[in-house]
Design a protein around this motif. Structure first.
Motif, mmCIF file in Angstrom:
data_model
loop_
_atom_site.group_PDB
_atom_site.id
_atom_site.type_symbol
_atom_site.label_atom_id
_atom_site.label_comp_id
_atom_site.label_asym_id
_atom_site.label_seq_id
_atom_site.Cartn_x
_atom_site.Cartn_y
_atom_site.Cartn_z
ATOM 1 N N LYS A 214 43.476 50.172 40.362
ATOM 2 C CA LYS A 214 42.351 49.107 40.459
ATOM 3 C C LYS A 214 43.835 48.387 41.479
ATOM 4 O O LYS A 214 43.945 47.757 41.929
ATOM 5 N N ARG B 50 38.088 51.707 45.548
ATOM 6 C CA ARG B 50 37.084 51.068 45.294
ATOM 7 C C ARG B 50 35.701 52.541 45.437
ATOM 8 O O ARG B 50 36.294 53.561 46.366
ATOM 9 N N THR C 267 33.233 51.318 41.563
ATOM 10 C CA THR C 267 33.336 49.748 41.297
ATOM 11 C C THR C 267 31.717 48.446 41.472
ATOM 12 O O THR C 267 30.833 50.137 42.018
ATOM 13 N N ASP D 103 33.284 43.759 41.883
ATOM 14 C CA ASP D 103 34.439 43.741 42.095
ATOM 15 C C ASP D 103 35.544 43.952 40.473
ATOM 16 O O ASP D 103 36.196 43.556 40.460
#
Length: 307
Positions: free
Chosen positions: A12, A17, A85, A88
């Motif tokens: 993160k 992603r 992902t 979010d």
């Protein structure tokens, strides 16, 4: 901190992603010669590709090893987990291919199911105090509900201990301490009624009987119908079910809809049923288990108890 959670936090921090595709698409893309070896984080943790020395920072290698999620593959390595992902948030799940008996699936159906659950919560005009996600897998649906129902306690149940371990990590990564991963067969080991029940149970006809995939029965619908029966018993007044499932259409007949209609004929629940996608997993039609079917559709059934 759990090393997989720490690994997720590190990804993160690097703005990682990844959108997970269907197994058939994943296999097709990975077969391209240029994709034999990973070149970046997405290749390692999204596409489950073999990687060589020096590609991953030493800290990420150490975390994979500490989690028991690093395996040798010839003269390289491979991660035993993926990270994807949605909404979010970051979710750990099983590496490709998901062939193990305790594999934890995440893919396009996860996105569709969680979207359906989120849309239902946002459309409700009454608060949700208590919710359940039956067969929670990674916990994506439970987390989506918790983010949109700030007063709700969300029980995320599964019989797969690996899924529950991953759901706990994903809940922590999302900062959702009102989601409680719990071992239970349906809701048999959980007390009380619920304002909302969501579920994306296995719905395929799987001769290998893999837990994450096999829906049970001749049409793969037994688990979906068991969820429906459970909801009929455990929904509170005004409570609702969002069931995301799949069904093999044969001769224009939908066996899941027909069976659901029989069960719901008593009138205790008001319900709707719609096809979300009329043609998915077309590669399955080549296998003996689906030789009777002309297409496989994914559907959403919603049912609500009167107040």
């Amino acid at each position: 901190m759990d090393p997989l959670r720490e690994l997720g936090e590190a990804l993160k921090h690097q703005h990682y992603r990844f959108t997970t595709v269907t197994p058939a698409t994943h296999a097709r893309v990975n077969r391209r010669p240029e994709n034999a070896w990973a070149r970046n984080l997405h290749d390692v943790f999204g596409w489950s590709r073999r990687f060589g020395p020096g590609l991953l920072p030493s800290r990420l290698m150490s975390l994979l090893e500490a989690a028991g999620a690093l395996e040798r593959d010839g003269d390289g390595w491979r991660s035993r987990v993926r990270f994807s992902t949605y909404d979010d948030e970051l979710f750990v799940h099983s590496a490709f291919p998901t062939a193990g008996a305790d594999a934890v699936f995440f893919g396009p159906d996860t996105y569709r199911m969680a979207d359906a659950a989120a849309a239902h919560v946002e459309a409700r005009n009454t608060p949700i105090r208590r919710a359940a996600d039956i067969g929670c897998g990674t916990g994506a649906g439970a987390i989506a509900v918790a983010k949109r129902a700030p007063e709700a306690e969300v029980i995320a149940v599964d019989i797969n201990d690996t899924a529950l371990a991953y759901a706990r990590i994903n809940t922590a990564l999302a900062g959702q301490d009102r989601v409680h991963p719990t071992r239970s067969d349906l809701l048999n080991d959980v007390d009380g009624d619920f304002d909302l029940i969501i579920s994306n149970p296995p719905f395929m006809i799987d001769p290998a009987a893999r837990t994450y995939r096999d829906g049970g029965g001749p049409d793969g619908n037994d688990l979906s119908l068991a969820v429906l029966d459970t909801a009929e018993k455990r929904l509170a007044p005004g409570g609702s079910l969002v069931l995301f499932s799949g069904t093999g259409i044969a001769g224009g007949r939908d066996p899941l809809r027909e069976a659901a209609e029989q069960r719901l004929a008593g009138g205790g629940l008001r319900w709707t049923y719609r096809e979300v996608d009329p043609d998915v997993y077309g590669e399955e039609l080549d296998d003996e288990a689906y030789r009777h079917a002309e297409r496989i559709a994914v559907v959403v059934l919603t049912a609500t108890r009167a107040r």
